[in-house]
Design a protein around this motif. Structure first.
Motif, short mmCIF file in Angstrom:
data_model
loop_
_atom_site.label_atom_id
_atom_site.label_comp_id
_atom_site.label_asym_id
_atom_site.label_seq_id
_atom_site.Cartn_x
_atom_site.Cartn_y
_atom_site.Cartn_z
N TYR A 41 0.85 -1.20 0.00
CA TYR A 41 0.00 0.00 0.00
C TYR A 41 0.88 1.24 0.00
O TYR A 41 1.95 1.26 0.62
CB TYR A 41 -0.93 0.03 1.23
CG TYR A 41 -1.80 -1.18 1.36
CD1 TYR A 41 -1.39 -2.28 2.08
CD2 TYR A 41 -3.05 -1.22 0.73
CE1 TYR A 41 -2.20 -3.41 2.18
CE2 TYR A 41 -3.86 -2.33 0.84
CZ TYR A 41 -3.43 -3.42 1.56
OH TYR A 41 -4.23 -4.52 1.65
N ILE A 78 0.45 5.73 -0.18
CA ILE A 78 -0.34 6.95 -0.33
C ILE A 78 0.62 8.07 -0.70
O ILE A 78 1.62 8.29 -0.02
CB ILE A 78 -1.09 7.30 0.97
CG1 ILE A 78 -2.06 6.18 1.33
CG2 ILE A 78 -1.85 8.62 0.81
CD1 ILE A 78 -2.78 6.38 2.66
N LYS A 79 0.31 8.74 -1.81
CA LYS A 79 1.15 9.82 -2.30
C LYS A 79 0.25 11.02 -2.61
O LYS A 79 -0.97 10.91 -2.68
CB LYS A 79 1.90 9.40 -3.56
CG LYS A 79 2.95 8.32 -3.34
CD LYS A 79 4.17 8.88 -2.70
CE LYS A 79 5.30 7.88 -2.62
NZ LYS A 79 6.52 8.48 -2.01
N THR A 80 0.88 12.15 -2.83
CA THR A 80 0.13 13.34 -3.24
C THR A 80 0.47 13.69 -4.68
O THR A 80 1.50 13.25 -5.22
CB THR A 80 0.44 14.54 -2.33
OG1 THR A 80 1.85 14.77 -2.34
CG2 THR A 80 -0.02 14.27 -0.90
N SER A 128 -4.36 6.63 -9.24
CA SER A 128 -4.78 5.77 -8.13
C SER A 128 -5.31 4.47 -8.71
O SER A 128 -6.24 4.47 -9.54
CB SER A 128 -5.89 6.45 -7.31
OG SER A 128 -5.39 7.57 -6.64
N ARG A 172 -1.41 -1.29 -3.93
CA ARG A 172 -2.52 -0.34 -4.06
C ARG A 172 -1.98 1.06 -3.84
O ARG A 172 -1.51 1.39 -2.75
CB ARG A 172 -3.64 -0.64 -3.07
CG ARG A 172 -4.79 0.36 -3.20
CD ARG A 172 -6.07 -0.10 -2.56
NE ARG A 172 -6.64 -1.29 -3.17
CZ ARG A 172 -7.31 -1.31 -4.32
NH1 ARG A 172 -7.47 -0.21 -5.02
NH2 ARG A 172 -7.82 -2.43 -4.76
N THR A 231 -2.68 5.06 -3.76
CA THR A 231 -3.69 6.11 -3.62
C THR A 231 -3.00 7.45 -3.79
O THR A 231 -2.01 7.72 -3.10
CB THR A 231 -4.38 6.05 -2.26
OG1 THR A 231 -4.99 4.77 -2.11
CG2 THR A 231 -5.44 7.13 -2.14
N LEU A 241 -3.50 11.45 -3.49
CA LEU A 241 -4.39 12.46 -2.89
C LEU A 241 -4.14 13.84 -3.47
O LEU A 241 -3.02 14.15 -3.89
CB LEU A 241 -4.19 12.48 -1.37
CG LEU A 241 -4.43 11.14 -0.65
CD1 LEU A 241 -4.09 11.29 0.82
CD2 LEU A 241 -5.86 10.68 -0.85
#
Lengths: 111, 113
Positions: free
Chosen positions: A10, A12-14, A86, A107, A109, A111
């Motif tokens: 997993y 999460i990035k911007t 994403s 996965r 995501t 943001l």
């Protein structure tokens, strides 16, 4: 034999950041393929590497790139991330002309 | 360009029943491979069955079998004695000689208790 492994599972990035995903194939497999899976577009082929050379490429922008190392491990990189990136990124390995076996996916995501 | 079409977006059957998932494909090649993959909620893509186009005999794997009609470019999957664990997304896939796989959009299969 150990299966295909992908790291991380997993992320999460911007927007605007870049990301690198890793895939370790089944021992002895020299081909590694990457796929993007999204609810809207389904499974789409990104690229395939064999013996450190890109052999096939899908219809993705140049922000998506990859490479393969001498031990057949592969990485894919996405630069300047967009919200639409994403997705679940799947890696698959195979022997020459053989069935592709998939990893558990990463996965991503944005943001 | 090769295409793979799965005409059933979603299906539900009762446990122990038999279900058939449809798949058609389009190609001008004569030698290729066809696959059915299963993707359960865990998202792990699992190979269910594989068929070489040059083989006339339909592939079978325990409760899973295919009906391969090369002339019609049809490749359906039959699941016999369906089990709750068969609940998953099923993808039909085509692989050409360049080892590039093209997937259908998938059929979401629900096995009901």
């Amino acid at each position: 034999k150990a299966g295909v492994t992908q790291t991380p599972r997993y992320l999460i990035k911007t927007r605007g950041q870049q990301v690198t995903l890793s895939c370790s194939p089944i021992s002895g497999h020299r081909s590694v393929s990457w796929y993007q899976q999204t609810p809207g577009q389904g499974l789409q082929f990104l690229f395939e590497y064999f013996s450190e050379t890109q052999r096939n490429k899908g219809n993705f922008p140049g922000r998506f790139s990859g490479r393969q190392f001498s031990n057949s491990r592969s990485e894919m990189n996405v630069s300047t991330l967009e919200l639409g990136d994403s997705a679940l990124y799947l890696c698959a390995s195979s022997g020459l002309g053989d069935t592709q076996y998939f990893g558990p996916g990463t996965r991503l995501t944005v943001l | 360009a090769q295409t793979v079409t799965q005409s059933q977006p979603e299906m539900s059957v009762q446990e122990a029943e038999t279900v058939t998932l449809s798949c058609t494909y389009d190609t001008s090649e004569n030698n290729y491979y066809l696959f059915w993959y299963k993707q359960p909620p865990s998202r792990q893509m699992i190979l269910v069955i594989r068929q070489e186009a040059y083989k006339q005999q339909n592939a079978t794997e325990n409760r899973f079998s295919v009906n391969f009609q090369k002339a019609a470019k049809s490749f359906s999957l039959k699941i016999s004695d369906s089990q709750l664990g068969d609940t998953a997304m099923y993808f039909c896939a085509f692989m050409n000689r360049d080892d590039k796989i093209i997937f259908g959009k998938g059929t979401r299969l629900h096995i009901l208790p």
